[in-house]
Design an enzyme around this catalytic site. Structure first.
Site, PDB file in Angstrom:
ATOM      1  N   ARG A  84      -4.312   6.211  -3.925  1.00 24.33           N
ATOM      2  CA  ARG A  84      -4.131   5.118  -2.974  1.00 24.33           C
ATOM      3  C   ARG A  84      -5.111   3.986  -3.249  1.00 24.33           C
ATOM      4  O   ARG A  84      -6.167   4.191  -3.829  1.00 24.33           O
ATOM      5  CB  ARG A  84      -4.277   5.631  -1.547  1.00 24.33           C
ATOM      6  CG  ARG A  84      -5.588   6.332  -1.284  1.00 24.33           C
ATOM      7  CD  ARG A  84      -5.645   6.952   0.095  1.00 24.33           C
ATOM      8  NE  ARG A  84      -4.803   8.113   0.216  1.00 24.33           N
ATOM      9  CZ  ARG A  84      -3.794   8.210   1.093  1.00 24.33           C
ATOM     10  NH1 ARG A  84      -3.502   7.209   1.884  1.00 24.33           N
ATOM     11  NH2 ARG A  84      -3.099   9.322   1.170  1.00 24.33           N
ATOM     12  N   THR A  85      -4.715   2.787  -2.826  1.00 29.27           N
ATOM     13  CA  THR A  85      -5.579   1.631  -3.050  1.00 29.27           C
ATOM     14  C   THR A  85      -6.701   1.633  -2.023  1.00 29.27           C
ATOM     15  O   THR A  85      -6.456   1.431  -0.836  1.00 29.27           O
ATOM     16  CB  THR A  85      -4.766   0.329  -2.915  1.00 29.27           C
ATOM     17  OG1 THR A  85      -3.597   0.440  -3.720  1.00 29.27           O
ATOM     18  CG2 THR A  85      -5.572  -0.860  -3.369  1.00 29.27           C
ATOM     19  N   LEU A  86      -7.918   1.892  -2.474  1.00 29.02           N
ATOM     20  CA  LEU A  86      -9.073   1.835  -1.569  1.00 29.02           C
ATOM     21  C   LEU A  86      -9.766   0.489  -1.680  1.00 29.02           C
ATOM     22  O   LEU A  86     -10.477   0.062  -0.782  1.00 29.02           O
ATOM     23  CB  LEU A  86     -10.051   2.955  -1.896  1.00 29.02           C
ATOM     24  CG  LEU A  86      -9.469   4.355  -1.721  1.00 29.02           C
ATOM     25  CD1 LEU A  86     -10.439   5.400  -2.245  1.00 29.02           C
ATOM     26  CD2 LEU A  86      -9.169   4.624  -0.258  1.00 29.02           C
TER      27      LEU A  86
END
Lengths: 261, 240
Positions: B17-19
């Site tokens: 996921r894009t953190l």
């Protein structure tokens, strides 16, 4: 002795190239009490005959609001009609959730037709035994569609389904060319006249018919019973009074197909 | 702790996921004008604070009636474009004369962005959506969380702080195309001076009833002789 061998299964063809179960479903539509629809450039009117099953019972609802811009009238198995209405409602509400705009009528009708078609091609299913008149308004104007159990659908200027609908169809066929430019009120009047045709002599009252309308600036709604009764009485007076109305209509369209009376 | 992992589902590992964003674009500005919508964005793609890419197109036409500009993670913008391509294709395949307008696209994007943030995997963008359909101008914005609104002029990121005050003072309902472009260039120049991620290579896009046109990349004339630029730390007295 000579039982039809090809009608026990939905998906089995007869040697003549017919699907009997689908045809029987189409028959179911004809058994139901009549529903009619007609449209102008800006409005669509639906009307239905409400027949109670017995003296002791109320009648079943035959016209359903799907969304602010779409409504349906049904003939055939009411239970199937309600299932399909619920499907239509959920499609409309999902579309407006995603796009914040009303679902185009033509697209809804295709989805409905596809759903009906699947039932004619699965051995463990049966076709829906209901015909739907779908009335709606969208970007491209007012529309009236007829969806049948076979999965076919057609767009109409005016149409009638259900028992004794032929009489209404004849009436509508005679007059439909004027509908495009009709006013909202004239459309309702013609709807009532068409319904009257299907009653074959029985007295038309607001208790045995439902009228609904959708149009520009007017969300789909079922019309007030009292207003309909007043309209019916007004029309009856006009009809009984010097037979001018009918005479003039005949004068206007001498080329219209002669009717058996 | 176990319950939180359960909440995140099978994508519970942070690698998928894009953190945080990697390659980002900076501000986009959009305004309504007499005949439609004008939008401006530079072509920089920053890798962290490194100005890594110099010709990233951050404004794209969507269907017949809409124009989308994006700041934030460039790869997420490309994913959004893939979603929209599919959406427009599916819409065209009906071939029934109906088509999705800017309002519909804007709402769709809002749903996509909010849905992704609910999966704790946001698309890391601020989007500007403009368009014209049936003579109706439309301009709105969506954030990575799905926050959305419409306005006569909108901006993302630094543009909110540096461009919108100018637009509030100078924007008019019936701006001509030339005046609209001038106004956008004025905003872009301020952004170029004060936003370290901005680069001097930009495009201006126009959408009207006739369709979308996106300009060739060009530069603004800069003047670095202002006294504030001569000694930039003069006014900033810190403890260090």
């Amino acid at each position: 002795m000579f039982r039809n061998q090809y009608d026990t299964d939905v998906t089995t063809w007869s040697p003549a190239g017919r699907l009997f179960q689908v045809e029987y479903a189409m028959e179911a539509v004809k058994q139901g009490s009549a529903a009619i629809g007609l449209r102008s450039k800006t409005h669509v009117v639906l009307a239905s005959v409400n027949k109670a099953n017995s003296e002791l019972s109320s009648h079943q609802k035959k016209i359903f609001k799907v969304d602010d811009h779409i409504g349906v009238a049904i003939a055939g198995l009411t239970a199937d009609g309600r299932v399909l209405s619920r499907y239509l409602r959920s499609e409309c509400i999902n579309y407006s959730f995603t796009y914040e705009s009303p679902l185009p009528v033509g697209r809804l009708v295709v989805q409905l037709a596809d759903k009906a078609q699947v039932c004619t091609q699965r051995s463990w299913k049966r076709p829906y035994g209901v015909g739907l008149l779908v009335a709606g308004l969208d970007e491209s104007g007012a529309h009236l569609y007829y969806n049948c159990p076979s999965g076919n659908y057609f767009e109409y200027q005016a149409f009638a389904i259900g028992s004794r609908s032929q009489a209404a169809k004849t009436y509508l066929e005679r007059k439909f060319e004027t509908f495009t430019s009709s006013s909202r009120e004239d459309l309702i009047k013609d709807a009532l006249f068409a319904i009257k045709e299907t009653l074959q002599g029985e007295k038309l009252t607001s208790s045995i018919c439902t009228v609904a309308i959708v149009g520009v600036g007017e969300p789909f709604h079922i019309m007030d019973q009292k207003a309909i009764q007043e309209l019916i009485e007004l029309l009856e007076i006009k009809e009984e009074a010097p037979d001018q109305g009918a005479a003039m209509q005949e004068d206007r369209s001498p080329e219209a197909a002669p009717m058996e009376i | 702790m176990a319950s939180i992992e359960g909440l995140l589902g099978p994508e519970g590992d942070n690698k998928s996921r894009t953190l945080n964003p990697y390659v980002t674009g900076t501000s986009v500005i959009g305004i309504k004008y007499k005949d439609g919508i004008l939008m401006a964005a530079d072509m920089g793609g920053s890798y962290g604070s490194t100005l890594r890419y110099k010709s990233v197109e951050r404004m794209k036409p969507i269907g017949k009636h809409s124009l989308l500009g994006a700041s934030g993670e460039i790869s997420d913008f490309q994913e959004i474009l893939r979603y929209l391509d599919e959406l427009i294709l599916y819409d065209n395949m009906w071939d029934d004369g109906n088509s999705l307008g800017p309002k519909e696209i804007h709402n769709y994007l809002t749903r996509v962005m909010y849905n992704r943030r609910n999966k704790f995997n946001p698309l890391w963008n601020s989007l500007v959506l403009g368009g014209v359909k049936n003579g109706q101008k439309y301009l709105g914005t969506v954030s990575m969380l799905g926050v959305h609104f419409e306005d006569d002029h909108v901006a993302t990121g630094f543009g909110n702080h540096l461009a919108r005050p100018i637009l509030r003072d100078e924007w008019k309902e019936d701006l001509s195309f030339e005046d609209g472009v001038k106004l956008l260039e004025k905003c872009m120049l301020v952004l170029l001076y004060r936003d370290r991620s901005a680069i001097n290579k930009l495009q201006i896009a126009k959408i009207t009833e006739e369709g979308v046109t996106i300009s060739q990349p060009y530069s603004l004339k800069t003047f670095w002789g202002f006294s504030a630029f001569q000694d930039p730390t003069k006014g900033a007295q810190g403890s260090w």
